[in-house]
Design an enzyme around this catalytic site. Structure first.
Site, PDB file in Angstrom:
ATOM      1  NE  ARG A  48      -2.690  -7.227   8.133  1.00  0.00           N
ATOM      2  CZ  ARG A  48      -1.707  -6.728   8.849  1.00  0.00           C
ATOM      3  NH1 ARG A  48      -1.124  -7.474   9.781  1.00  0.00           N
ATOM      4  NH2 ARG A  48      -1.263  -5.521   8.671  1.00  0.00           N
ATOM      5  N   GLY A  49      -0.316  -7.847   5.507  1.00  0.00           N
ATOM      6  CA  GLY A  49       0.956  -7.177   5.791  1.00  0.00           C
ATOM      7  C   GLY A  49       1.922  -7.576   4.688  1.00  0.00           C
ATOM      8  CD  GLN A 198      -5.859  -3.545   8.485  1.00  0.00           C
ATOM      9  OE1 GLN A 198      -6.586  -2.636   8.860  1.00  0.00           O
ATOM     10  NE2 GLN A 198      -5.711  -3.826   7.211  1.00  0.00           N
ATOM     11  CG  ASP A 239       1.243  -2.200   1.904  1.00  0.00           C
ATOM     12  OD1 ASP A 239       0.930  -1.348   2.760  1.00  0.00           O
ATOM     13  OD2 ASP A 239       1.023  -3.416   2.047  1.00  0.00           O
ATOM     14  CG  ASN A 249       1.495   1.945   5.100  1.00  0.00           C
ATOM     15  OD1 ASN A 249       1.768   0.745   5.025  1.00  0.00           O
ATOM     16  ND2 ASN A 249       1.144   2.517   6.238  1.00  0.00           N
ATOM     17  CE  LYS A 250      -4.440  -1.324   5.034  1.00  0.00           C
ATOM     18  NZ  LYS A 250      -5.232  -1.955   3.949  1.00  0.00           N
TER      19      LYS A 250
HETATM   20  O1  MRU Z   1      -4.148  -4.483   4.029  1.00  0.00           O
HETATM   21  P1  MRU Z   1      -3.001  -4.877   4.898  1.00  0.00           P
HETATM   22  O2  MRU Z   1      -3.393  -5.163   6.307  1.00  0.00           O
HETATM   23  O3  MRU Z   1      -2.188  -6.001   4.281  1.00  0.00           O
HETATM   24  O4  MRU Z   1      -2.079  -3.589   4.924  1.00  0.00           O
HETATM   25  C1  MRU Z   1      -0.917  -3.613   5.691  1.00  0.00           C
HETATM   26  C2  MRU Z   1      -0.171  -2.329   5.662  1.00  0.00           C
HETATM   27  O5  MRU Z   1      -0.563  -1.384   5.037  1.00  0.00           O
HETATM   28  C3  MRU Z   1       1.132  -2.315   6.387  1.00  0.00           C
HETATM   29  O6  MRU Z   1       1.395  -1.052   6.909  1.00  0.00           O
HETATM   30  C4  MRU Z   1       2.238  -2.683   5.400  1.00  0.00           C
HETATM   31  O7  MRU Z   1       1.923  -3.864   4.706  1.00  0.00           O
HETATM   32  C5  MRU Z   1       3.547  -2.857   6.062  1.00  0.00           C
HETATM   33  S1  MRU Z   1       3.560  -4.330   7.041  1.00  0.00           S
HETATM   34  C6  MRU Z   1       5.117  -4.519   7.709  1.00  0.00           C
END
Ligand code: MRU
Length: 350
Positions: A48-49, A198, A239, A249-250
Site C-alpha cells: 500500500r502507499g 498504518q 495519493d 490523502n489518507k
Molecule cells: O491506504 P493506503 O495505506 O495506501 O494510504 C496511503 C496514504 O494515504 C499515503 O499517505 C499516500 O499514499 C502517500 S504514500 C508515499
C-alpha cells in the site's frame, strides 16, 4: 527502514512484496506469480502507499508480458490492456497506480512493433526504471523538504508515507529522515491512523528502525498536541494532487489541515510528480475509495462494535489547497498558487 528490507522487487517469475499486513511483528515476503495475485495484494493492502502500488502494478504488467502466450505484438498489447484495467480497478484514489500502468502501456506500444520478446524485456526494464526513479524522487524530496523542518522541532505525520509506501525512503518521511541525518534534533508525533493503523504499525516501526525519536498518538490527540504548542509542522504524503493543488490523502488528513490552520501551524504535503493529476481541475472530482466497514468494526480480526452495526469507511479525504502551506516535490518546494508550478513539475517529468 533498513537498507536490506525492500517494499517491492522482482524475482524471475514473481513480483515480490514485503507483507505489510504482518508488519511490524513479522517480516514475511509474498511472491505474486500471476496477475490475480498482484491485484489481490494491492486490493488487500499487502502492499500500500501510492508510489508503492504504482511500482507493484508496473511489475505486474511486466509479469503478464513474461507469461503471455501471445505470438505477435498486437495480441500482447490486448492482453496488457486487459491487465491494466484489472490493476487500475483495485484502488481508485491513488493516481500513481494508473500513472504507472499508463506508462507501461505507452512503452508496450513502442516496443511491440519489435516483437513479443523485445517487448517482454523492455517492459521489465521499464518497471525497474519506475522503481529506481521513485527511489531517486524520494531522496530529492528529502533534500528539498529538510530545510522546512525546524532545528529542534516536533513534526506530526499521518498514515505511512515512508519507505514502505514507496520504492524506499518515503515522501513525508523523507524530509524527516534527511533532517535527522543532518543532525537536527527532531521528534515525530505519529498518528496511529485508524482504521488501518498504518501509523501505529508501519510509520512507528520505520522511524524506530531509523533511530528517529517518535511518540505514537491516537488520531484524536493531534488537536490537543497542537493547542499545547507541541507541534511545529505537519508533513503528510498524497495519493493524488490535482491541477489547483487540492490533495487526496489518507482519511483524517483534512481534519489535521483544518486544525493546523486554526493553530497557525505549517501544513506540508510531500509527493513525487507521479502523484500529480492535471486532468482533474479540483479535488472534489477525485474518486474516494470506500473500503469494507469490517475494517472499522474489527481490530486485528476482533469485533469491537455491536454485531450488525452499520459503519462507514471512506479510506481517503480531500484537503483543499488553501489549507496547504507548501507541496514538496522532487523538483523543489512549491508555494501557492500551485497551478503553474504543478504543471511545470509534470512537464519536467515528461
Ligand atoms: O491506504 P493506503 O495505506 O495506501 O494510504 C496511503 C496514504 O494515504 C499515503 O499517505 C499516500 O499514499 C502517500 S504514500 C508515499
Amino acid at each position: 527502514m533498513n537498507n536490506e528490507l525492500r517494499t517491492v522487487w522482482w524475482e524471475p517469475g514473481a513480483v515480490c512484496l514485503i507483507d505489510q499486513l504482518r508488519l511490524p511483528h513479522e517480516q514475511v515476503m509474498v511472491r505474486c506469480t500471476d496477475l490475480a495475485a498482484v491485484g489481490h495484494a494491492i486490493k488487500a493492502m499487502v502492499v500500500r502507499g501510492a508510489p508503492a502500488i504504482g511500482c507493484t502494478a508496473a511489475y505486474g504488467l511486466a509479469l503478464v508480458a513474461m507469461q503471455s502466450k501471445a505470438t505477435d505484438g498486437e495480441a500482447l498489447l490486448q492482453e496488457l490492456e486487459q491487465a491494466r484495467q484489472v490493476l487500475n480497478a483495485q484502488r481508485p484514489t491513488a493516481i500513481n497506480l494508473a500513472w504507472a500502468t499508463a506508462r507501461m502501456l505507452r512503452q508496450a506500444h513502442l516496443l511491440s512493433a519489435g516483437g513479443v520478446e523485445i517487448a517482454r524485456h523492455g517492459l521489465l526494464a521499464e518497471a525497474h526504471a519506475i522503481l529506481a526513479e521513485d527511489l531517486a524522487m524520494c531522496h530529492a524530496i528529502g533534500d528539498h523538504g529538510a530545510v522546512l523542518i525546524p532545528a529542534r522541532g516536533h513534526v506530526l505525520t499521518h498514515c505511512n508515507a515512508g519507505g514502505l509506501a514507496t520504492a524506499g525512503y518515503g515522501t513525508a518521511l523523507a524530509p524527516i529522515r534527511t533532517a535527522f541525518r543532518q543532525g537536527r534534533s527532531l521528534h515525530v508525533w505519529v498518528d496511529e491512523t485508524r482504521p488501518f493503523l498504518q501509523g501505529a504499525r508501519l510509520t512507528a516501526w520505520e522511524l524506530q528502525q531509523a533511530g528517529i525519536p517518535l511518540t505514537l498518538i491516537t488520531d484524536n490527540m493531534a488537536g490537543y498536541m497542537m493547542r499545547q504548542g507541541q507541534v511545529d509542522c505537519i508533513i503528510v504524503g498524497a495519493d493524488r494532487i490535482v491541477a489547483n493543488g487540492d490533495v487526496a490523502n489518507k482519511i483524517g488528513t483534512y481534519s489535521l489541515a483544518v486544525l493546523a490552520h486554526a493553530h497557525g501551524i505549517p501544513f506540508y504535503v510531500a509527493a513525487p510528480s507521479s502523484t500529480i493529476d492535471l486532468s482533474l481541475a479540483h479535488g472534489d472530482l477525485i474518486p474516494i475509495e470506500e473500503r469494507s466497514p469490517d475494517e472499522v468494526t474489527q481490530l486485528a480480526g476482533q469485533l469491537i462494535a455491536p454485531i450488525g452495526v452499520r459503519a462507514a469507511h471512506p479510506a481517503f479525504d480531500m484537503t483543499p489547497h488553501h489549507l496547504i502551506t507548501a507541496i514538496i516535490t522532487e523538483h523543489g518546494v512549491l508555494f501557492p498558487p500551485y497551478d503553474d508550478d504543478l504543471r511545470r513539475c509534470v512537464e519536467a517529468g515528461n
